[in-house]
Design a protein around this motif. Structure first.
Motif, mmCIF file in Angstrom:
data_model
loop_
_atom_site.group_PDB
_atom_site.id
_atom_site.type_symbol
_atom_site.label_atom_id
_atom_site.label_comp_id
_atom_site.label_asym_id
_atom_site.label_seq_id
_atom_site.Cartn_x
_atom_site.Cartn_y
_atom_site.Cartn_z
ATOM 1 N N LEU A 1 9.868 8.108 -18.083
ATOM 2 C CA LEU A 1 9.370 8.067 -16.710
ATOM 3 C C LEU A 1 10.539 7.863 -15.771
ATOM 4 O O LEU A 1 11.358 6.962 -15.969
ATOM 5 C CB LEU A 1 8.348 6.926 -16.541
ATOM 6 N N GLU A 2 10.598 8.695 -14.724
ATOM 7 C CA GLU A 2 11.651 8.589 -13.714
ATOM 8 C C GLU A 2 10.995 8.486 -12.337
ATOM 9 O O GLU A 2 10.303 9.401 -11.900
ATOM 10 C CB GLU A 2 12.564 9.822 -13.775
ATOM 11 N N VAL A 3 11.227 7.346 -11.680
ATOM 12 C CA VAL A 3 10.644 7.098 -10.365
ATOM 13 C C VAL A 3 11.773 7.054 -9.342
ATOM 14 O O VAL A 3 12.666 6.204 -9.438
ATOM 15 C CB VAL A 3 9.839 5.788 -10.335
ATOM 16 N N ALA A 4 11.772 7.951 -8.391
ATOM 17 C CA ALA A 4 12.839 8.026 -7.397
ATOM 18 C C ALA A 4 12.696 6.921 -6.360
ATOM 19 O O ALA A 4 11.617 6.335 -6.175
ATOM 20 C CB ALA A 4 12.813 9.393 -6.716
ATOM 21 N N ASP A 5 13.799 6.633 -5.689
ATOM 22 C CA ASP A 5 13.766 5.662 -4.593
ATOM 23 C C ASP A 5 12.839 6.181 -3.483
ATOM 24 O O ASP A 5 12.821 7.369 -3.163
ATOM 25 C CB ASP A 5 15.181 5.452 -4.027
ATOM 26 N N GLY A 6 12.105 5.278 -2.892
ATOM 27 C CA GLY A 6 11.186 5.655 -1.830
ATOM 28 C C GLY A 6 9.761 5.850 -2.293
ATOM 29 O O GLY A 6 8.851 6.006 -1.472
ATOM 30 N N VAL A 7 9.545 5.863 -3.609
ATOM 31 C CA VAL A 7 8.179 5.982 -4.142
ATOM 32 C C VAL A 7 7.575 4.581 -4.211
ATOM 33 O O VAL A 7 8.036 3.738 -4.981
ATOM 34 C CB VAL A 7 8.172 6.643 -5.529
ATOM 35 N N ASP A 8 6.572 4.330 -3.398
ATOM 36 C CA ASP A 8 5.944 3.009 -3.320
ATOM 37 C C ASP A 8 4.434 3.179 -3.450
ATOM 38 O O ASP A 8 3.769 3.666 -2.531
ATOM 39 C CB ASP A 8 6.295 2.328 -1.996
ATOM 40 N N ASP A 9 3.893 2.785 -4.614
ATOM 41 C CA ASP A 9 2.453 2.975 -4.824
ATOM 42 C C ASP A 9 1.615 2.037 -3.952
ATOM 43 O O ASP A 9 0.394 2.241 -3.819
ATOM 44 C CB ASP A 9 2.090 2.779 -6.295
ATOM 45 N N ALA A 10 2.227 1.042 -3.343
ATOM 46 C CA ALA A 10 1.474 0.164 -2.448
ATOM 47 C C ALA A 10 1.019 0.902 -1.188
ATOM 48 O O ALA A 10 0.061 0.482 -0.529
ATOM 49 C CB ALA A 10 2.318 -1.053 -2.062
ATOM 50 N N GLU A 11 1.706 1.983 -0.840
ATOM 51 C CA GLU A 11 1.345 2.761 0.341
ATOM 52 C C GLU A 11 0.328 3.852 0.031
ATOM 53 O O GLU A 11 -0.133 4.540 0.934
ATOM 54 C CB GLU A 11 2.601 3.391 0.951
ATOM 55 N N TRP A 12 -0.006 4.036 -1.242
ATOM 56 C CA TRP A 12 -0.912 5.116 -1.616
ATOM 57 C C TRP A 12 -2.359 4.705 -1.371
ATOM 58 O O TRP A 12 -2.775 3.614 -1.787
ATOM 59 C CB TRP A 12 -0.745 5.476 -3.081
ATOM 60 N N PRO A 13 -3.142 5.560 -0.741
ATOM 61 C CA PRO A 13 -4.586 5.305 -0.671
ATOM 62 C C PRO A 13 -5.183 5.332 -2.080
ATOM 63 O O PRO A 13 -4.615 5.939 -2.997
ATOM 64 C CB PRO A 13 -5.118 6.468 0.180
ATOM 65 N N PRO A 14 -6.311 4.669 -2.294
ATOM 66 C CA PRO A 14 -6.896 4.596 -3.643
ATOM 67 C C PRO A 14 -7.123 5.958 -4.286
ATOM 68 O O PRO A 14 -6.833 6.143 -5.467
ATOM 69 C CB PRO A 14 -8.219 3.853 -3.413
ATOM 70 N N GLN A 15 -7.623 6.939 -3.516
ATOM 71 C CA GLN A 15 -7.896 8.243 -4.100
ATOM 72 C C GLN A 15 -6.603 8.964 -4.481
ATOM 73 O O GLN A 15 -6.568 9.693 -5.481
ATOM 74 C CB GLN A 15 -8.715 9.090 -3.121
ATOM 75 N N LEU A 16 -5.532 8.763 -3.709
ATOM 76 C CA LEU A 16 -4.253 9.372 -4.061
ATOM 77 C C LEU A 16 -3.719 8.755 -5.351
ATOM 78 O O LEU A 16 -3.223 9.466 -6.236
ATOM 79 C CB LEU A 16 -3.248 9.189 -2.924
ATOM 80 N N ALA A 17 -3.795 7.437 -5.462
ATOM 81 C CA ALA A 17 -3.329 6.769 -6.681
ATOM 82 C C ALA A 17 -4.081 7.282 -7.903
ATOM 83 O O ALA A 17 -3.494 7.543 -8.964
ATOM 84 C CB ALA A 17 -3.498 5.260 -6.534
#
Length: 395
Positions: free
Chosen positions: A279-295
């Motif tokens: 798994l590679e997660v780039a800088d700037g990816v923050d799942d706290a900002e994702w709406p529930p349906q997007l997550a």
């Protein structure tokens, strides 16, 4: 124990009270004769018919409901003829008038086309002819300039019934769309969960079949993995069933794992000695900002991508899950380095539901989905999703 009167709801109690007042008003002015008794009886029948009509309609007895409305109109017309031929009363029958108007509104709202045509015209005529019982009504200050009152009232109540009918149709249409969206969502979730865990079980069972004779220790390990995968699948299915059986308040109180944590668990479960998964997660990816349906959509993308690798890219030695950001969009990629398809027996028949469900999910969020071979070899499943304003489903 509460008395019957105290058990009545406020709405029905008010209707009963108003009906009683109207009947008492009629009784105070009609003559003490069979004509007055007929007028009061007609008022009781009209009010009773308007109260019975919704119950009969809900029971699915359209013919009985039509006869009920038609009977009230016929009785009213007969009473009007009786009054006209004998003596002019000082009231049109306020209870009867109220009952006929309510019945007209209910018929326009609930009746099927054929019963609607049969019942509406007699009701309109019956209400209009009640004016013949009250010749002194036009002498009252309030009604002096309203000559068409007994024509406007039935038209207004019929229009009200038509408006409520249109609102009922609109609400049913919205409810049908919501149920359809919920069924699609449930179908996707079931496919994703079942395909993910069953695919893992089948792949490990196939591997165990190949090594059981020459490497019993590895076979025993694979059987243990199959057991754990099956247990995890049962837990996931139980969680889904529990979520469906509980109300909204209970569902909102349930603890939800962060999306990236769940994705990391999927990657860890897919990782093996023969097929390294990272798994590679780039800088700037923050799942706290994702709406529930997007997550949820991102998790399903990764899950379906890893499941498809197990199904169709058994020759792959490395699988990469990449999450990145390009502007206001989240980029999800699942890549493998397989140079060809699995050459053994075909254990998996493509259902078509996986990619169809993913395409529907991504489209609902205004995103783009692609799947195909890469120039350097291997296969890539990629999606581009807007982080903000993603939930477009019908509510």
């Amino acid at each position: 124990m509460l008395s019957p009167l105290r058990r009545l709801a406020p709405g029905p109690s008010a209707v009963v009270g108003v009906s009683a007042v109207l009947l008492l008003l009629d009784a105070s002015v009609v003559s003490r004769s069979y004509v007055g008794l007929a007028l009061l009886t007609t008022g009781v029948l009209a009010l009773g018919a308007s109260a019975a009509y919704p119950r009969v309609h809900r029971a699915g007895r359209e013919a009985v409901a039509c006869v009920t409305a038609l009977g009230a109109a016929v009785v009213s017309l007969l009473t009007t003829s009786l009054v006209r031929e004998t003596v002019l009363q000082r009231t049109p029958g306020w209870g009867e008038l109220a009952g006929l108007l309510l019945l007209l509104c209910l018929v326009c709202r609930y009746a099927q086309p054929a019963p609607l045509v049969i019942a509406v015209v007699p009701l309109l005529v019956a209400v209009a002819r009640t004016k013949e019982r009250a010749p002194v009504l036009t002498d009252l200050p309030v009604f002096r300039d309203v000559d068409g009152l007994f024509l406007l009232l039935p038209v207004a109540f019929a229009a009200l019934g038509g408006y409520l009918r249109a609102e009922d149709v609109r609400r049913r249409s919205v409810a049908r769309d919501v149920r359809h969206a919920e069924r699609l969502d449930l179908a996707r979730d079931l496919h994703d969960h079942v395909a993910h865990y069953v695919t893992a079980i089948v792949v490990q069972a196939q591997a165990g079949e190949q090594v059981v004779e020459r490497d019993p220790a590895t076979a025993r390990q694979l059987f243990g993995n199959i057991e754990r995968t099956g247990q995890d699948g049962l837990v996931a299915m139980s969680r889904m069933v529990k979520l469906l059986r509980t109300d909204d308040s209970s569902a909102t109180e349930a603890t939800v794992s962060p999306a990236l944590t769940h994705i990391a668990e999927l990657v860890q479960q897919a990782d093996s000695v023969s097929q390294r998964t990272s798994l590679e997660v780039a800088d700037g990816v923050d799942d706290a900002e994702w709406p529930p349906q997007l997550a949820k959509t991102v998790q399903r993308l990764v899950q379906e991508g890893l499941t498809n690798v197990r199904k169709h890219a058994r020759a792959a030695s490395a699988v990469q899950v990449k999450l990145g950001v390009e502007g206001e969009r989240l980029i999800v990629r699942v890549r493998d380095d397989a140079v060809g398809q699995h050459k053994g027996r075909s254990w998996f028949r493509p259902s078509g539901f996986g990619m169809t469900g993913l395409a529907e999910r991504v489209a609902e969020h205004g995103g783009e989905l692609s799947s195909g071979p890469m120039p350097e070899g291997g296969w890539e499943l990629a999606a581009s999703l807007p982080v903000q304003g993603t939930d477009r489903r019908v509510r």
